[in-house]
Design a protein around this motif. Structure first.
Motif, PDB file in Angstrom:
ATOM      1  N   GLU A 130       0.837  -1.208   0.000  1.00 52.07           N
ATOM      2  CA  GLU A 130       0.000   0.000   0.000  1.00 52.07           C
ATOM      3  C   GLU A 130       0.872   1.259   0.000  1.00 52.07           C
ATOM      4  O   GLU A 130       0.581   2.215  -0.720  1.00 52.07           O
ATOM      5  N   ILE A 131       1.949   1.226   0.783  1.00 49.56           N
ATOM      6  CA  ILE A 131       2.826   2.407   0.859  1.00 49.56           C
ATOM      7  C   ILE A 131       3.461   2.682  -0.512  1.00 49.56           C
ATOM      8  O   ILE A 131       3.722   3.832  -0.858  1.00 49.56           O
ATOM      9  N   GLU A 132       3.658   1.640  -1.319  1.00 52.09           N
ATOM     10  CA  GLU A 132       4.238   1.834  -2.657  1.00 52.09           C
ATOM     11  C   GLU A 132       3.410   2.799  -3.507  1.00 52.09           C
ATOM     12  O   GLU A 132       3.914   3.376  -4.463  1.00 52.09           O
ATOM     13  N   HIS A 133       2.149   2.965  -3.141  1.00 52.02           N
ATOM     14  CA  HIS A 133       1.277   3.848  -3.934  1.00 52.02           C
ATOM     15  C   HIS A 133       1.377   5.315  -3.523  1.00 52.02           C
ATOM     16  O   HIS A 133       0.622   6.147  -4.029  1.00 52.02           O
ATOM     17  N   TYR A 134       2.291   5.639  -2.606  1.00 53.25           N
ATOM     18  CA  TYR A 134       2.357   7.024  -2.108  1.00 53.25           C
ATOM     19  C   TYR A 134       2.527   8.067  -3.213  1.00 53.25           C
ATOM     20  O   TYR A 134       2.001   9.179  -3.105  1.00 53.25           O
ATOM     21  N   PRO A 135       3.262   7.759  -4.347  1.00 57.76           N
ATOM     22  CA  PRO A 135       3.464   8.829  -5.339  1.00 57.76           C
ATOM     23  C   PRO A 135       2.163   9.321  -5.975  1.00 57.76           C
ATOM     24  O   PRO A 135       2.132  10.385  -6.588  1.00 57.76           O
ATOM     25  N   PHE A 136       1.106   8.546  -5.844  1.00 60.03           N
ATOM     26  CA  PHE A 136      -0.168   8.943  -6.448  1.00 60.03           C
ATOM     27  C   PHE A 136      -0.827  10.089  -5.670  1.00 60.03           C
ATOM     28  O   PHE A 136      -1.684  10.808  -6.198  1.00 60.03           O
ATOM     29  N   PHE A 137      -0.422  10.282  -4.419  1.00 54.82           N
ATOM     30  CA  PHE A 137      -1.130  11.231  -3.555  1.00 54.82           C
ATOM     31  C   PHE A 137      -0.511  12.624  -3.615  1.00 54.82           C
ATOM     32  O   PHE A 137       0.665  12.783  -3.931  1.00 54.82           O
ATOM     33  N   ASP A 138      -1.337  13.647  -3.306  1.00 53.96           N
ATOM     34  CA  ASP A 138      -0.876  15.030  -3.364  1.00 53.96           C
ATOM     35  C   ASP A 138      -0.056  15.415  -2.137  1.00 53.96           C
ATOM     36  O   ASP A 138       0.829  16.253  -2.211  1.00 53.96           O
ATOM     37  N   TYR A 139      -0.406  14.828  -0.992  1.00 55.87           N
ATOM     38  CA  TYR A 139       0.261  15.165   0.265  1.00 55.87           C
ATOM     39  C   TYR A 139       0.591  13.889   1.031  1.00 55.87           C
ATOM     40  O   TYR A 139      -0.153  12.891   0.958  1.00 55.87           O
ATOM     41  N   LEU A 140       1.678  13.944   1.773  1.00 53.25           N
ATOM     42  CA  LEU A 140       2.027  12.875   2.711  1.00 53.25           C
ATOM     43  C   LEU A 140       2.044  13.478   4.111  1.00 53.25           C
ATOM     44  O   LEU A 140       2.605  14.555   4.319  1.00 53.25           O
ATOM     45  N   VAL A 141       1.416  12.784   5.053  1.00 50.78           N
ATOM     46  CA  VAL A 141       1.456  13.236   6.452  1.00 50.78           C
ATOM     47  C   VAL A 141       2.037  12.101   7.277  1.00 50.78           C
ATOM     48  O   VAL A 141       1.544  10.968   7.233  1.00 50.78           O
ATOM     49  N   LEU A 142       3.111  12.425   7.990  1.00 48.58           N
ATOM     50  CA  LEU A 142       3.745  11.429   8.853  1.00 48.58           C
ATOM     51  C   LEU A 142       3.051  11.463  10.209  1.00 48.58           C
ATOM     52  O   LEU A 142       3.108  12.477  10.912  1.00 48.58           O
ATOM     53  N   ASN A 143       2.369  10.382  10.547  1.00 45.22           N
ATOM     54  CA  ASN A 143       1.630  10.349  11.821  1.00 45.22           C
ATOM     55  C   ASN A 143       2.502   9.725  12.903  1.00 45.22           C
ATOM     56  O   ASN A 143       2.340   8.557  13.252  1.00 45.22           O
ATOM     57  N   ASP A 144       3.450  10.552  13.397  1.00 44.60           N
ATOM     58  CA  ASP A 144       4.261  10.130  14.548  1.00 44.60           C
ATOM     59  C   ASP A 144       3.571  10.709  15.777  1.00 44.60           C
ATOM     60  O   ASP A 144       2.862  10.013  16.499  1.00 44.60           O
ATOM     61  N   ASP A 145       3.729  12.020  15.968  1.00 45.76           N
ATOM     62  CA  ASP A 145       2.988  12.684  17.036  1.00 45.76           C
ATOM     63  C   ASP A 145       1.590  13.033  16.505  1.00 45.76           C
ATOM     64  O   ASP A 145       1.464  13.715  15.478  1.00 45.76           O
ATOM     65  N   LEU A 146       0.559  12.578  17.200  1.00 48.05           N
ATOM     66  CA  LEU A 146      -0.818  12.738  16.704  1.00 48.05           C
ATOM     67  C   LEU A 146      -1.192  14.213  16.521  1.00 48.05           C
ATOM     68  O   LEU A 146      -1.799  14.583  15.505  1.00 48.05           O
ATOM     69  N   GLN A 147      -0.835  15.056  17.498  1.00 46.76           N
ATOM     70  CA  GLN A 147      -1.215  16.478  17.414  1.00 46.76           C
ATOM     71  C   GLN A 147      -0.549  17.159  16.220  1.00 46.76           C
ATOM     72  O   GLN A 147      -1.163  17.978  15.545  1.00 46.76           O
ATOM     73  N   GLN A 148       0.703  16.786  15.976  1.00 46.99           N
ATOM     74  CA  GLN A 148       1.431  17.355  14.835  1.00 46.99           C
ATOM     75  C   GLN A 148       0.771  16.924  13.521  1.00 46.99           C
ATOM     76  O   GLN A 148       0.564  17.742  12.616  1.00 46.99           O
ATOM     77  N   ALA A 149       0.432  15.647  13.430  1.00 43.10           N
ATOM     78  CA  ALA A 149      -0.208  15.141  12.206  1.00 43.10           C
ATOM     79  C   ALA A 149      -1.562  15.825  11.994  1.00 43.10           C
ATOM     80  O   ALA A 149      -1.924  16.183  10.865  1.00 43.10           O
ATOM     81  N   LEU A 150      -2.289  16.027  13.083  1.00 42.72           N
ATOM     82  CA  LEU A 150      -3.590  16.700  12.983  1.00 42.72           C
ATOM     83  C   LEU A 150      -3.422  18.128  12.494  1.00 42.72           C
ATOM     84  O   LEU A 150      -4.187  18.594  11.637  1.00 42.72           O
ATOM     85  N   ALA A 151      -2.426  18.815  13.046  1.00 42.41           N
ATOM     86  CA  ALA A 151      -2.178  20.204  12.641  1.00 42.41           C
ATOM     87  C   ALA A 151      -1.836  20.254  11.151  1.00 42.41           C
ATOM     88  O   ALA A 151      -2.276  21.154  10.428  1.00 42.41           O
ATOM     89  N   GLU A 152      -1.075  19.281  10.679  1.00 47.60           N
ATOM     90  CA  GLU A 152      -0.706  19.263   9.264  1.00 47.60           C
ATOM     91  C   GLU A 152      -1.936  19.020   8.385  1.00 47.60           C
ATOM     92  O   GLU A 152      -2.117  19.666   7.359  1.00 47.60           O
TER      93      GLU A 152
END
Ligand code: ADP
Ligand code: 5GP
Length: 213
Positions: free
Chosen positions: A161-183
């Motif tokens: 599934e991760i191999e399909h990342y180039p198809f997407f407009d944005y990538l969000v790294l969900n390490d810290d939840l609050q940071q990912a939410l803000a992004e």
């Protein structure tokens, strides 16, 4: 091709490997955006998890009912994911538009994302990444919703599934939840400010007659 304009909801697709956190992030966004954001409620043949509500998280239906809906052309997109069928009803976008929502969020896999983009190229795709494969596995285990077989199947599919990342407009790294939410919130706000969305407001100003002398 449908042209996007101000009254059209922003079509926001969120995908990720299972366990990366999209359901958690989606629920937080729903809390934070309230009436402005609608969640596209998919149909699925998967059994409900203990905390899931029919008609709220998913419409839970059996295989025969799902197949009948396919035959009737009721899905804008559908796919088999981890051995279950999932689909988005054609009525979801119209429902969000009628309700005056500014954003319609689709939690679908990459196959669904591709089908939605093919029909609505203006849709925005966000792919959620886990910080590491070991943390992905830990999250899948700690969620406690999967049988050992289902957990293995989901984890085994993650890299595919991760191999399909180039198809997407944005990538969000969900390490810290609050940071990912803000992004994610930042992506939504920026997309809502796209020129094509606000051009009618600019044009209306230009059409205003000069003030009376
Ligand atoms: P998905 O919908 O992508 O399958 P979930 O939202 O169900 O994933 O998240 C999987 C598990 O990971 C849940 O138990 C959730 O509470 C946890 N989780 C989600 N985001 C984070 C994070 N940033 N840090 C730690 N745990 C998280
Ligand atoms: P889960 O069983 O964990 O809720 O979801 C499994 C996968 O199915 C996730 O990748 C999720 O995004 C995807 N999914 C959920 N609803 C739909 C849908 O309507 N269409 C497609 N194509 N995938 C979906």
């Amino acid at each position: 091709m449908n042209q996007s304009h101000a009254s059209e909801p922003l079509l926001l697709i969120i995908s990720s490997p299972s366990g990366a956190g999209k359901t958690t992030l989606t629920h937080r966004l729903l809390d934070q955006f309230g009436e402005q954001l609608a969640f596209s409620i998919s149909h699925t043949t998967r059994a409900p998890r203990p905390n899931e509500v029919d008609g709220q998280d998913y419409h839970f239906i059996d295989h025969a009912a799902f197949r009948a809906r396919i035959a009737e052309g009721q899905f804008a997109e559908w796919a088999e994911v981890h051995g279950n069928l999932y689909g988005t009803s054609v009525g979801e976008i119209e429902r969000a538009r009628r309700a005056g929502r500014r954003v319609l969020l689709f939690d679908v896999d990459y196959q669904g994302a591709r089908q939605i983009k093919a029909k609505r190229p203006e849709a925005v795709g966000v792919f959620i990444l886990p910080p590491s494969m070991s943390e992905l596995r830990r999250r899948l285990e700690s969620r406690g919703t999967e049988s050992p077989e289902s957990l293995e199947r989901r984890y085994a599919k993650a890299k595919e599934e991760i191999e399909h990342y180039p198809f997407f407009d944005y990538l969000v790294l969900n390490d810290d939840l609050q940071q990912a939410l803000a992004e994610l919130r930042g992506i939504i706000h920026a997309e809502l400010c796209r020129r094509r969305r606000l051009a009618p407001s600019a044009e209306a100003l230009l059409r205003e007659p000069p003030p009376e002398p």
